[in-house]
Design an enzyme around this catalytic site. Structure first.
Site, PDB file in Angstrom:
ATOM      1  N   TYR A 163       3.120  -5.372 -11.433  1.00 57.94           N
ATOM      2  CA  TYR A 163       3.593  -6.699 -11.026  1.00 57.94           C
ATOM      3  C   TYR A 163       4.132  -7.489 -12.214  1.00 57.94           C
ATOM      4  CZ  TYR A 163       1.404  -5.680  -6.564  1.00 57.94           C
ATOM      5  OH  TYR A 163       1.052  -5.105  -5.367  1.00 57.94           O
ATOM      6  N   GLU A 194      -5.815  -2.481 -13.102  1.00 55.47           N
ATOM      7  CA  GLU A 194      -4.902  -2.559 -14.248  1.00 55.47           C
ATOM      8  C   GLU A 194      -3.511  -2.018 -13.938  1.00 55.47           C
ATOM      9  OE1 GLU A 194      -5.666  -4.354 -16.805  1.00 55.47           O
ATOM     10  OE2 GLU A 194      -7.726  -4.629 -16.112  1.00 55.47           O
ATOM     11  N   LYS A 231       5.589  -6.223 -14.815  1.00 63.12           N
ATOM     12  CA  LYS A 231       6.914  -5.641 -15.087  1.00 63.12           C
ATOM     13  C   LYS A 231       7.954  -6.114 -14.076  1.00 63.12           C
ATOM     14  CE  LYS A 231       5.542  -1.411 -17.465  1.00 63.12           C
ATOM     15  NZ  LYS A 231       5.477   0.058 -17.413  1.00 63.12           N
ATOM     16  N   TYR A 287       0.856  -1.188   0.000  1.00 59.35           N
ATOM     17  CA  TYR A 287       0.000   0.000   0.000  1.00 59.35           C
ATOM     18  C   TYR A 287       0.885   1.228   0.000  1.00 59.35           C
ATOM     19  CZ  TYR A 287      -4.119  -2.805   1.398  1.00 59.35           C
ATOM     20  OH  TYR A 287      -5.155  -3.709   1.443  1.00 59.35           O
TER      21      TYR A 287
END
Length: 172
Positions: free
Chosen positions: A142, A136, A144, A97
């Site tokens: 993630y 998205e 990448k 987060y």
């Protein structure tokens, strides 16, 4: 850029609770009903639940600071604390987060690197996480970072059943 990462302790309960609610609302409030957000936030981030998670030896929280300002956090799980049984040699990233003011500052890369470091220290072969199927930007991040989709599971936002993709990454 001055980035520091610090393990959370029980005395960090209040700021952990505050940043959890703030970042969750920033990310998901527009996509969910007020009722479901209220139910989820009251369940997931109440003091008793966060206290239990902070003292669970199979869970760890890490605050990330950007120029001494609390910018976000990482939560990892091993063993029985994992939300799914992927494998005994896996580490779950349950939460990454980051406050909206600090997004696109590279903090996610630092938190993934920390998770990989912890996985190696704990001799884990893979790390995994769940990401909402409609998030998205998170999915792209993630992917990448080398994660691939290996499954899915249900996630309940209050009374609303949603789908999270399970993404995994092998640790080399």
């Amino acid at each position: 850029m001055t980035i520091t990462i610090k393990r959370c302790i029980l005395e960090d309960l209040i700021p952990l609770q505050q940043i959890s609610i703030e970042t969750y609302k920033e990310t998901f409030e527009a996509y969910n009903t007020v009722e479901n957000m209220h139910l989820y936030l009251n369940d997931a981030y109440n003091s008793e639940k966060l206290t239990a998670e902070l003292i669970n030896t199979d869970s760890e929280f890490y605050f990330i600071y950007d120029h001494h300002q609390l910018a976000g956090y990482l939560k990892i799980n091993t063993g029985k604390a994992q939300t799914e049984t992927i494998s005994k040699s896996s580490l779950e990233i349950e939460r990454i987060y980051v406050r909206s003011a600090f997004k696109r500052h590279g903090l996610g890369h630092h938190l993934i690197a920390k998770a990989i470091q912890l996985a190696k220290e704990k001799r884990k072969a893979t790390i995994w996480l769940g990401v909402w199927e409609h998030n998205e930007s998170a999915k792209l991040f993630y992917y990448k970072m080398g994660f691939t989709q290996t499954g899915s599971h249900s996630f309940f936002m209050g009374k609303d059943e949603q789908t999270d993709y399970i993404l995994t990454k092998k640790i080399t």
